[in-house]
Design a protein around this motif. Structure first.
Motif, mmCIF file in Angstrom:
data_model
loop_
_atom_site.group_PDB
_atom_site.id
_atom_site.type_symbol
_atom_site.label_atom_id
_atom_site.label_comp_id
_atom_site.label_asym_id
_atom_site.label_seq_id
_atom_site.Cartn_x
_atom_site.Cartn_y
_atom_site.Cartn_z
ATOM 1 N N PHE A 187 0.833 -1.205 0.000
ATOM 2 C CA PHE A 187 0.000 0.000 0.000
ATOM 3 C C PHE A 187 0.867 1.255 0.000
ATOM 4 C CE2 PHE A 187 -1.931 3.260 2.725
ATOM 5 C CZ PHE A 187 -2.956 3.640 1.891
ATOM 6 N N ALA A 213 2.360 1.840 -3.392
ATOM 7 C CA ALA A 213 1.403 2.418 -4.331
ATOM 8 C C ALA A 213 1.195 3.897 -4.030
ATOM 9 C CB ALA A 213 0.083 1.662 -4.253
ATOM 10 N N THR A 214 1.092 4.239 -2.732
ATOM 11 C CA THR A 214 0.897 5.638 -2.353
ATOM 12 C C THR A 214 2.116 6.476 -2.713
ATOM 13 O OG1 THR A 214 -0.291 4.723 -0.487
ATOM 14 C CG2 THR A 214 0.093 7.082 -0.461
ATOM 15 N N ARG A 227 -9.316 3.328 -5.587
ATOM 16 C CA ARG A 227 -8.948 3.688 -4.208
ATOM 17 C C ARG A 227 -9.939 3.117 -3.203
ATOM 18 N NH1 ARG A 227 -3.968 4.751 -3.346
ATOM 19 N NH2 ARG A 227 -3.113 5.646 -5.222
ATOM 20 N N GLU A 277 -9.514 -0.656 -2.844
ATOM 21 C CA GLU A 277 -8.281 -0.899 -2.103
ATOM 22 C C GLU A 277 -8.496 -0.669 -0.611
ATOM 23 O OE1 GLU A 277 -5.181 1.419 -3.858
ATOM 24 O OE2 GLU A 277 -3.952 1.170 -2.068
ATOM 25 N N LYS A 330 -7.290 -6.365 -2.903
ATOM 26 C CA LYS A 330 -6.399 -5.256 -2.563
ATOM 27 C C LYS A 330 -5.221 -5.191 -3.531
ATOM 28 C CE LYS A 330 -4.108 -3.252 1.406
ATOM 29 N NZ LYS A 330 -4.403 -1.900 0.978
ATOM 30 N N SER A 384 -6.401 -4.196 -7.101
ATOM 31 C CA SER A 384 -6.707 -2.778 -7.302
ATOM 32 C C SER A 384 -5.448 -1.933 -7.187
ATOM 33 C CB SER A 384 -7.760 -2.320 -6.287
ATOM 34 O OG SER A 384 -7.332 -2.589 -4.992
ATOM 35 N N GLU A 385 -4.517 -2.319 -6.270
ATOM 36 C CA GLU A 385 -3.289 -1.550 -6.123
ATOM 37 C C GLU A 385 -2.440 -1.601 -7.391
ATOM 38 O OE1 GLU A 385 -1.575 -3.033 -2.580
ATOM 39 O OE2 GLU A 385 -2.571 -1.434 -1.487
#
Lengths: 231, 120
Positions: free
Chosen positions: A72, A75-76, A161, A164, A214, A217-218
């Motif tokens: 996560f 990805a961010t 988003r 996720e 998760k 989608s990421e």
């Protein structure tokens, strides 16, 4: 040139060192310690026939939650680094060949089949090789194929988003339910069931489905962000 | 012995190829590829070190496997470790490539010998 020679010299020294180290590692012998317990008791305790999955999701479940967090964060971080970036390369844009008819037609047929394969892989994580991480990546690859075949393809970033976030929250909520119902975080609060059946192995399939959503989608978000900077 | 040479030697060779790319190449994307090769080498080594001769994958879906699992299956813990390592590797790779994209945007080059602003 000297750089290359020095590098090869260093690699040769390192190769000798690696040979010295690896020659002492016994190959193909039984050196199991904690694994013996996992193999002998895993199926009775948890009901999952894929012991690797049992180790990843339940015996070391907290570790996997951390792993999902790392993904996560990546990805961010990628979104933060690439935000507002637009690479303009006029020469390449003019010479770019559009995707062919075969590519576009085949993608239309293959896209749902690849999504189905991804869903199969993460739903059957406790029975067959695979699980949430590979399944999620297969789902993202379906989108990658779409991005390659159709120039105007977009994913809805807000929806990605949300999926996720919801999947991550479901994972934590399942963990908290374990804390409430079975006494420890991410504990297995569902019955093990009959080993080898789809509805078995307690919370393993539930967690792997959330991980599949998760990761899928990421990865889709990552790919679409990387695609959109070149437009 | 032969198999040990194949797997351990193969992972060592892969590691050295990756390190060679990192040391010699000046293109940033090739350096990132070298890092990825080194990571794959380590993963291969971990999986190979969990292998036990004449045993099968730790998926106990047959009665003969279920009877004596710890005598019939290989070590599952390295597999689980590598599963984690692959995912972390993807995350690292994505971050590294996005930094490379940012550098290209700022300097219009991927050649590290032309990126001299940190040189003293």
């Amino acid at each position: 040139m000297t750089r290359r020679v020095l590098a090869i010299l260093l690699l040769l020294i390192l190769a000798v060192a690696l040979y010295q180290a690896l020659a002492r590692v016994p190959f193909g012998t039984d050196r199991m310690a904690v694994s013996r317990y996992y193999l002998d008791h895993g199926v009775q305790d948890l009901g999952g026939v894929n012991i690797v999955t049992s180790v990843v999701v339940l015996y070391r479940g907290f570790d996997t939650l951390g792993e999902v967090t790392v993904l996560f964060l990546a990805a961010t971080g990628l979104g933060a680094l690439l935000h507002g970036l637009a690479l303009h390369d006029e020469k390449r844009r003019r010479t770019k060949t559009p995707p062919s008819l075969i590519m576009r037609t085949a993608t239309r047929i293959l896209f749902p089949l690849i999504l189905l394969l991804g869903a199969y892989v993460f739903v059957h994580g406790h029975l067959t090789p695979g699980g949430g991480f590979p399944g999620g990546v297969v789902v993202a690859l379906a989108y990658l194929l779409g991005f390659l075949a159709h120039d105007h393809w977009r994913v809805n970033h807000r929806a990605v988003r949300w999926i996720e976030g919801l999947a991550g929250m479901t994972y934590v909520i399942i963990g908290l339910l374990g804390l409430y119902l079975a006494g420890s975080f991410l504990a297995n609060f569902l019955p093990p069931g009959t080993p080898g059946r789809l509805f078995s192995a307690g919370i393993i399939p539930l967690i792997y489905i959330t991980i599949g959503f998760k990761v899928g989608s990421e990865m889709t978000g990552l790919l679409s962000e990387m695609k959109e900077i070149t437009e | 012995m032969n198999q040990a040479l194949l797997y351990f030697g193969g992972s060592a060779a892969l590691f050295l190829i990756g390190l060679y790319l990192v040391l010699v190449k000046t293109n940033l994307i090739k350096i990132v590829l070298g890092l990825d090769l080194m990571e794959t080498a380590v993963n291969l080594f971990i999986v190979a070190s969990g292998y036990i001769k004449d045993r099968t994958a730790p998926i106990l879906n047959r009665p003969d496997l279920l009877a004596h699992p710890s005598q019939r299956a290989v070590d599952p813990v390295p597999h689980a470790l590598v599963l984690t390592a692959i995912v972390i590797g993807v995350a690292v790779m994505a971050m590294a490539l996005s930094i490379v994209i940012r550098i290209y945007e700022k300097r219009q080059t991927l050649d590290i010998s032309k990126l001299r602003s940190l040189r003293w």
